[in-house]
Design a protein around this motif. Structure first.
Motif, PDB file in Angstrom:
ATOM      1  N   SER A 207      -9.799  12.406   2.463  1.00 11.33           N
ATOM      2  CA  SER A 207     -10.471  13.691   2.613  1.00 11.33           C
ATOM      3  C   SER A 207      -9.574  14.832   2.116  1.00 11.33           C
ATOM      4  N   ILE A 208     -10.211  15.849   1.536  1.00  6.86           N
ATOM      5  CA  ILE A 208      -9.510  17.007   0.971  1.00  6.86           C
ATOM      6  C   ILE A 208      -9.611  18.166   1.959  1.00  6.86           C
ATOM      7  N   THR A 209      -8.466  18.794   2.246  1.00  9.78           N
ATOM      8  CA  THR A 209      -8.389  19.894   3.212  1.00  9.78           C
ATOM      9  C   THR A 209      -8.149  21.197   2.468  1.00  9.78           C
ATOM     10  N   ASP A 210      -8.929  22.222   2.825  1.00 15.84           N
ATOM     11  CA  ASP A 210      -8.764  23.550   2.236  1.00 15.84           C
ATOM     12  C   ASP A 210      -7.687  24.302   3.017  1.00 15.84           C
ATOM     13  N   ALA A 211      -6.607  24.708   2.328  1.00 10.70           N
ATOM     14  CA  ALA A 211      -5.503  25.430   2.972  1.00 10.70           C
ATOM     15  C   ALA A 211      -5.252  26.746   2.251  1.00 10.70           C
TER      16      ALA A 211
ATOM     17  N   THR B  17       0.863  -1.182   0.000  1.00 10.62           N
ATOM     18  CA  THR B  17       0.000   0.000   0.000  1.00 10.62           C
ATOM     19  C   THR B  17       0.896   1.226   0.000  1.00 10.62           C
ATOM     20  N   VAL B  18       0.828   2.018  -1.063  1.00 12.34           N
ATOM     21  CA  VAL B  18       1.693   3.190  -1.228  1.00 12.34           C
ATOM     22  C   VAL B  18       0.853   4.447  -1.021  1.00 12.34           C
ATOM     23  N   SER B  19       1.330   5.351  -0.145  1.00  9.33           N
ATOM     24  CA  SER B  19       0.601   6.580   0.187  1.00  9.33           C
ATOM     25  C   SER B  19       1.322   7.788  -0.416  1.00  9.33           C
ATOM     26  N   TYR B  20       0.516   8.739  -0.900  1.00 15.77           N
ATOM     27  CA  TYR B  20       1.034   9.956  -1.499  1.00 15.77           C
ATOM     28  C   TYR B  20       0.308  11.160  -0.896  1.00 15.77           C
ATOM     29  N   ASP B  21       1.042  12.280  -0.795  1.00 16.98           N
ATOM     30  CA  ASP B  21       0.463  13.568  -0.405  1.00 16.98           C
ATOM     31  C   ASP B  21       0.415  14.468  -1.634  1.00 16.98           C
ATOM     32  N   PHE B  22      -0.726  15.120  -1.869  1.00 17.48           N
ATOM     33  CA  PHE B  22      -0.934  16.003  -3.019  1.00 17.48           C
ATOM     34  C   PHE B  22      -1.204  17.422  -2.530  1.00 17.48           C
ATOM     35  N   ILE B  23      -0.749  18.402  -3.307  1.00 22.27           N
ATOM     36  CA  ILE B  23      -1.066  19.816  -3.076  1.00 22.27           C
ATOM     37  C   ILE B  23      -1.500  20.407  -4.412  1.00 22.27           C
ATOM     38  N   VAL B  24      -2.636  21.114  -4.409  1.00 29.21           N
ATOM     39  CA  VAL B  24      -3.164  21.764  -5.615  1.00 29.21           C
ATOM     40  C   VAL B  24      -3.229  23.262  -5.363  1.00 29.21           C
ATOM     41  N   TRP B  25      -2.669  24.056  -6.293  1.00 27.28           N
ATOM     42  CA  TRP B  25      -2.743  25.512  -6.199  1.00 27.28           C
ATOM     43  C   TRP B  25      -3.498  26.055  -7.409  1.00 27.28           C
TER      44      TRP B  25
END
Length: 561
Positions: free
Chosen positions: A201-205, A157-165
């Motif tokens: 879940s998607i977090t608004d930053a 199981t491979v986990s990734y962190d994403f950031i969208v601007w």
């Protein structure tokens, strides 16, 4: 630097099963690496999700890039990405692998990673080694089968962190909608490896300052993947080739096989090949075996032995005949006094302790059943069915009682359909109310509380009862005064209409009076019928004036004619 002295050739144990040449082999060694999993994400975003935004009427493709450790550190520190001109990059998507865990839901044990014992085997259908011709048949060779053993991968199981601007929330919404919709899909190229994805879940930053406004969202993605290292792991390929032998020849020499074997490319001390010669086989002759304990043959129930009670130890030939009481060939007529069995199958009909199962059972003659009879299908009877009671329970609840009474249904939502005429005698009870007849009395003079009327009776009664009322309601005539008696009485040659039974009597409210074209208020007038004259009496004080002989008074109302 000290080195290890190689072993002598005779002490080397080499498994030549791993040494097939694959120089001209067109079968590639399968491999699944972390780069393949990372690339599957990039491919899926660029070719399936295809994130894009609208800016000044122009559709802009949103780039996606894998963040190196240095770039990810700068992103976490500054909160955004900058280009070579120190300008903030938007829109953009970046991601980074954060963890790799074993997938416990798909466990597999290779026993030894250096010498795996769990493979997936497949056969190559045709190759140069698998040729089979007439010459091979003449020399007794069989077709050689070419097999490949591929080591089972490790499921992870491979986990990734994403950031969208993005620059605007509307742009962010369109990107996130596509990402959320892809949750649960298999990411990757269709012709290569694809991996099951889970979008967390998607977090608004979003960050807003005096000089900058950046819309940002963070989310994590988990991929269910598998890893298989590249070839030549520990000097061995993860894919091994095997060939089945074309022929097997047995000789008079036997090569003794040692218990301890070595791995490919490795050697074990103290092992030497040895050959043991076996003597030539002796001529074939008859032989006998004598047992210490004798075998005694005794006949039993239904079986006759001739001779009976014979002992046999192998020292001499004994011939014994086994017989039963009758012939049991497939064309014999076998007779039994009684048969005990859990079931008996005759053709397509099965008889057991409590039922008979058949696709088509025909009974000729009479059948007497002293218990219950269950038919799991359709029953067609060409005669008369005589029974004390009939109960139907599968589709509807219907009962025919011994007394002749019947019951249909067991709840108020049951519907019973009848096609044709229904003849009944007696009474009809509807919702606990009894009805004993259907009446065609057009005058309804009986006034029965237990009769229903026909459509003809209802129509005739209503027509007769409403003709008078309708005639009365339509009456509306205009009259002019025939004489005036000063100061408050006007006379009309007319007779008021009489209201039929059921309607209110005629009053001054059924008339409208006008004097010289002016409406006369009802609260200042009264009416009176005097023989054939209709009188209007005016309250002079209330109406404010007196009647004069030259006044013209009109009245509209319910007169006979």
């Amino acid at each position: 630097m000290p080195t290890t002295k190689p072993l002598p050739r005779k002490k080397r144990v080499l498994n030549r099963g791993y040494l097939y040449s694959r120089a001209k082999d067109d079968v590639k060694n399968p491999e699944v690496t972390l780069l393949d999993i990372d690339s599957a994400i990039t491919f899926y975003f660029e070719n399936v999700i295809k994130p894009s935004v609208e800016d000044n009427g122009e559709n802009i493709k949103v780039p996606i890039m894998y963040a190196s450790p240095e770039r990810w550190s700068a992103i976490r520190k500054n909160g955004f990405m900058r280009d070579k001109k120190d300008q903030i990059i938007t829109p953009v998507i970046t991601y980074k692998r954060t963890s790799i865990d074993k997938n416990d839901t798909l466990p597999q044990d290779k026993l030894d990673a250096n010498n795996p014992n769990l493979f997936y085997t497949f056969q190559k259908k045709f190759s140069q080694e698998n040729r089979y011709d007439n010459f091979s048949i003449q020399i007794g060779n069989q077709p050689t089968r070419e097999y490949y053993n591929v080591t089972m991968p490790d499921y992870v199981t491979v986990s990734y962190d994403f950031i969208v601007w993005t620059s605007y929330i509307e742009q962010m919404n369109k990107i996130l909608e596509r990402i959320v919709y892809s949750d649960g899909a298999y990411w990757g190229e269709p012709d290569k490896m694809r991996f099951h994805s889970t979008v967390d879940s998607i977090t608004d930053a979003t960050e807003v300052s005096d000089s900058e406004r950046i819309v940002r969202s963070n989310f994590s993605v988990t991929l269910k993947g598998y890893l298989l290292p590249k070839a030549n792991f520990d000097h061995r390929s993860t894919t091994q080739k095997y060939l089945s032998p074309k022929s097997v020849v047995f000789g008079s020499e036997l090569a003794q096989v040692n218990n301890t074997t070595g791995r490919a490319g490795q050697f074990t001390e103290g092992e030497a090949d040895s050959i043991t010669s076996t003597p030539q086989p002796a001529a074939t002759t008859d032989f006998q075996v004598t047992t210490t304990n004798t075998l005694t043959l005794l006949q039993g129930t239904g079986v006759t032995l001739t001779p009976n009670n014979v002992s046999f130890n192998g020292s001499s030939t004994v011939t014994t005949t086994f017989a039963i009481g009758q012939a049991v060939a497939t064309d014999s007529n076998v007779v039994f006094n009684s048969v005990s069995a859990s079931s008996v199958v005759v053709g397509d009909t099965t008889f057991n302790d409590s039922s008979i199962t058949s696709t088509n059972l025909t009974v000729t003659g009479s059948v007497t059943n002293t218990g219950n009879l269950t038919v799991r299908g359709d029953a067609t009877v060409f005669g008369t069915i005589t029974a004390q009671e009939f109960h139907t329970e599968v589709v509807s609840a219907s009962i025919v009682f011994t007394s002749g009474s019947t019951k249909f249904g067991d709840s108020t939502d049951d519907i019973h359909n009848f096609t044709g005429s229904l003849a009944t005698s007696g009474s009809l009870i509807l919702n606990s109310y009894s009805v004993n007849e259907v009446s065609n009395d057009t005058s309804l003079t009986d006034g029965s509380a237990t009769a229903l009327i026909t459509e003809n009776a209802a129509k005739t009664f209503v027509d007769n009862a409403t003709d008078t009322q309708q005639s009365f309601l339509r009456k509306q005539f205009v009259k002019t005064s025939s004489s005036i008696t000063i100061p408050a009485t006007a006379s009309f040659s007319a007779v008021t209409a009489s209201a039929p039974d059921g309607l209110s009597a005629v009053t001054e409210n059924d008339f409208v009076f006008f004097i010289n074209g002016q409406y006369m208020e009802h609260d200042a007038i009264e009416i009176q019928q005097s023989a054939t004259n209709f009188l209007l009496k005016v309250n002079n004080d209330s109406i404010g004036y007196d009647l004069e002989t030259d006044d013209e008074i009109l009245v509209i109302g319910k007169f006979n004619s």
